[in-house]
Design a protein around this motif. Structure first.
Motif, mmCIF file in Angstrom:
data_model
loop_
_atom_site.group_PDB
_atom_site.id
_atom_site.type_symbol
_atom_site.label_atom_id
_atom_site.label_comp_id
_atom_site.label_asym_id
_atom_site.label_seq_id
_atom_site.Cartn_x
_atom_site.Cartn_y
_atom_site.Cartn_z
ATOM 1 N N VAL A 1 53.277 27.506 47.762
ATOM 2 C CA VAL A 1 51.317 27.853 48.223
ATOM 3 C C VAL A 1 51.284 29.376 48.359
ATOM 4 C CG1 VAL A 1 49.367 27.082 50.232
ATOM 5 C CG2 VAL A 1 51.900 25.670 49.700
ATOM 6 N N ASN A 2 50.195 29.555 47.885
ATOM 7 C CA ASN A 2 50.001 30.760 47.232
ATOM 8 C C ASN A 2 48.670 31.277 47.630
ATOM 9 O OD1 ASN A 2 52.353 32.751 46.922
ATOM 10 N ND2 ASN A 2 52.834 30.827 45.195
ATOM 11 N N SER A 3 47.846 32.216 48.029
ATOM 12 C CA SER A 3 46.587 33.004 47.536
ATOM 13 C C SER A 3 46.327 33.894 46.159
ATOM 14 C CB SER A 3 45.780 33.074 48.541
ATOM 15 O OG SER A 3 45.869 33.889 49.003
ATOM 16 N N VAL A 4 44.618 33.285 45.554
ATOM 17 C CA VAL A 4 44.616 34.568 44.956
ATOM 18 C C VAL A 4 43.100 34.970 45.728
ATOM 19 C CG1 VAL A 4 43.155 34.916 43.063
ATOM 20 C CG2 VAL A 4 45.206 34.147 42.812
ATOM 21 N N ALA A 5 43.232 36.603 45.696
ATOM 22 C CA ALA A 5 42.436 37.249 45.868
ATOM 23 C C ALA A 5 41.132 38.060 45.689
ATOM 24 C CB ALA A 5 42.450 38.314 47.324
ATOM 25 N N PRO A 6 40.074 37.101 44.794
ATOM 26 C CA PRO A 6 39.093 37.492 43.437
ATOM 27 C C PRO A 6 38.414 38.789 44.058
ATOM 28 C CG PRO A 6 39.058 35.916 43.770
ATOM 29 C CD PRO A 6 39.531 35.751 44.825
ATOM 30 N N GLY A 7 37.799 39.202 43.389
ATOM 31 C CA GLY A 7 36.871 40.819 44.049
ATOM 32 C C GLY A 7 35.534 40.492 43.597
ATOM 33 N N ALA A 8 34.868 41.672 43.225
ATOM 34 C CA ALA A 8 33.926 41.181 42.505
ATOM 35 C C ALA A 8 33.648 40.643 40.375
ATOM 36 C CB ALA A 8 33.218 42.317 41.906
ATOM 37 N N ILE A 9 33.305 38.876 40.265
ATOM 38 C CA ILE A 9 34.429 38.843 39.940
ATOM 39 C C ILE A 9 32.492 38.088 39.006
ATOM 40 C CG2 ILE A 9 34.966 36.671 38.443
ATOM 41 C CD1 ILE A 9 36.851 38.668 39.695
ATOM 42 N N ASP A 10 32.264 38.457 37.705
ATOM 43 C CA ASP A 10 30.681 37.926 36.941
ATOM 44 C C ASP A 10 30.745 36.185 36.833
ATOM 45 O OD1 ASP A 10 28.471 38.322 36.394
ATOM 46 O OD2 ASP A 10 28.985 39.049 34.024
ATOM 47 N N THR A 11 30.003 35.715 37.888
ATOM 48 C CA THR A 11 29.721 34.539 38.251
ATOM 49 C C THR A 11 28.334 34.235 38.768
ATOM 50 O OG1 THR A 11 30.573 34.154 40.615
ATOM 51 C CG2 THR A 11 31.977 33.646 38.647
ATOM 52 N N PRO A 12 28.248 32.816 38.593
ATOM 53 C CA PRO A 12 26.601 32.581 39.352
ATOM 54 C C PRO A 12 26.388 32.929 40.312
ATOM 55 C CG PRO A 12 27.487 31.020 37.094
ATOM 56 C CD PRO A 12 28.810 31.908 37.605
ATOM 57 N N MET A 13 27.745 32.960 40.862
ATOM 58 C CA MET A 13 28.296 33.132 42.628
ATOM 59 C C MET A 13 27.751 34.457 42.884
ATOM 60 S SD MET A 13 30.749 32.510 45.537
ATOM 61 C CE MET A 13 30.933 30.447 45.624
ATOM 62 N N GLY B 1 35.175 41.948 36.860
ATOM 63 C CA GLY B 1 36.011 40.434 36.623
ATOM 64 C C GLY B 1 35.172 39.669 35.831
ATOM 65 N N GLN B 2 36.073 39.306 34.872
ATOM 66 C CA GLN B 2 35.696 38.357 34.341
ATOM 67 C C GLN B 2 36.503 36.598 34.877
ATOM 68 O OE1 GLN B 2 33.134 37.767 31.962
ATOM 69 N NE2 GLN B 2 32.998 39.576 32.518
ATOM 70 N N PRO B 3 35.732 35.307 34.655
ATOM 71 C CA PRO B 3 36.279 34.712 35.676
ATOM 72 C C PRO B 3 38.010 34.129 34.913
ATOM 73 C CG PRO B 3 34.379 34.233 35.341
ATOM 74 C CD PRO B 3 34.332 35.413 34.182
ATOM 75 N N ARG B 4 37.999 34.557 33.166
ATOM 76 C CA ARG B 4 38.988 34.167 33.054
ATOM 77 C C ARG B 4 40.389 34.578 33.908
ATOM 78 N NH1 ARG B 4 40.989 31.606 27.890
ATOM 79 N NH2 ARG B 4 42.456 32.317 26.882
ATOM 80 N N GLU B 5 40.032 35.433 34.282
ATOM 81 C CA GLU B 5 41.268 37.011 34.267
ATOM 82 C C GLU B 5 41.661 36.710 35.807
ATOM 83 O OE1 GLU B 5 40.241 41.494 33.543
ATOM 84 O OE2 GLU B 5 38.823 40.195 34.141
ATOM 85 N N ILE B 6 40.360 36.077 36.593
ATOM 86 C CA ILE B 6 41.042 34.817 37.727
ATOM 87 C C ILE B 6 42.175 33.157 37.145
ATOM 88 C CG2 ILE B 6 40.158 33.992 39.855
ATOM 89 C CD1 ILE B 6 39.622 37.044 39.638
ATOM 90 N N ALA B 7 41.802 32.707 36.207
ATOM 91 C CA ALA B 7 42.109 32.114 35.781
ATOM 92 C C ALA B 7 43.789 32.075 35.557
ATOM 93 C CB ALA B 7 41.400 31.419 34.900
ATOM 94 N N GLN B 8 43.630 33.397 35.626
ATOM 95 C CA GLN B 8 45.140 33.899 34.528
ATOM 96 C C GLN B 8 46.350 33.402 35.618
ATOM 97 O OE1 GLN B 8 43.527 36.809 32.399
ATOM 98 N NE2 GLN B 8 43.807 36.328 30.312
ATOM 99 N N ALA B 9 45.623 34.945 36.896
ATOM 100 C CA ALA B 9 46.503 34.941 38.184
ATOM 101 C C ALA B 9 46.422 33.391 38.356
ATOM 102 C CB ALA B 9 45.622 36.252 39.000
#
Length: 259
Positions: A187-199, A225-233
């Motif tokens: 069990v791990n977590s990802v901490a995104p920074g400023a990702i270009d999303t609607p939110m 960042g781009q959403p896909r870059e979080i997806a890759q993590a």
């Protein structure tokens, strides 16, 4: 920007993965990337129209499940429908969350506090609860990724509810990792920074910030960042390539929390 071909590195061949909040943004990008990497994906979201469209566009490798993750019975049903559709569960990316609040600590809206906590904190905990139960019942391990935020490490003003919830996600990720490591469940977590999303775009508009001018303040790379870059993590953490990684947070924030 460099990307990796998910058909060769890494491969989630036939793994069954739930992605919550998969109707748009980082969740949608994650569902799509996982399917490209060979996974069978449950696109879980409260937004039926957009979620169903994402699943249908992915094809046979995906199923849509409507869920309000703040409701235990719906989360339990989400996992059950996953197993019914694909026969098992191998992992999950618990991504669903509400837009950050925008009030000072002395002025926060109690109704929105309750709703945000119900989704971002309790909803993530409920998702883990029922995912873990299924993984434990199967007895052959698995991997769960919870999406936190840089706000879980570097608080922002006027975000008291969101900051509290994302700190909580980090903490309960560590607890779940401690409890389930002996069972082969990571069990791990990802901490995104400023990702270009609607939110993010909505939040910047809400605070009156110009995206082009604000990006360098949030990123050492001077871009969102781009959403896909979080997806890759998340892909790496769910895959067996991260087989000795548990209880940690992977920061995908272009160095924001390092300065």
């Amino acid at each position: 920007m460099t990307t990796t071909d998910p058909t060769t590195f890494p491969v989630l061949d036939e793994k069954v993965v739930i992605v919550t909040g998969a109707a748009m943004g980082m969740g949608e990008a994650t569902a799509r990337l996982f399917a490209e990497a060979g996974a069978r994906v449950v696109v879980a979201d409260f937004n039926e129209e957009k979620g169903r469209a994402v699943a249908e566009s992915i094809g046979e490798a995906a199923r849509f499940v409507k869920v309000d993750i703040s409701k235990a019975d719906q989360v339990e049903a989400m996992v059950a429908q996953t197993v019914e559709a694909f026969g098992r569960l191998d992992g999950a990316v618990n991504n669903a969350a509400l837009t950050p609040d925008d009030k000072l600590a002395s002025e926060f809206d109690e109704d929105y506090w309750d709703r945000l906590m119900a989704v971002d904190l309790k909803g993530t905990a409920l998702s883990m609860k029922y995912e873990l139960r299924q993984l434990l019942a199967q007895g052959d391990g698995g991997s769960i990724v919870n999406i936190s935020s840089v706000s879980g490490f570097r608080p922002q003003p006027e975000n008291i509810a969101y900051v509290a919830a994302k700190h909580g996600v980090v903490g309960m990720t560590k607890v779940a990792a401690m409890e389930n490591g002996p069972h082969g469940i990571r069990v791990n977590s990802v901490a995104p920074g400023a990702i270009d999303t609607p939110m993010l775009r909505g939040a910047l508009e809400q605070f009156g910030f110009d995206p082009a001018e604000y990006a360098p303040q949030l990123s050492l790379l001077n871009r969102f960042g781009q959403p896909r870059e979080i997806a890759q993590a998340s892909l790496w953490l769910v895959s067996d390539l991260s087989s000795y990684v548990t209880g940690t947070t992977l920061h995908v924030d272009a160095g924001y929390t390092s300065r």
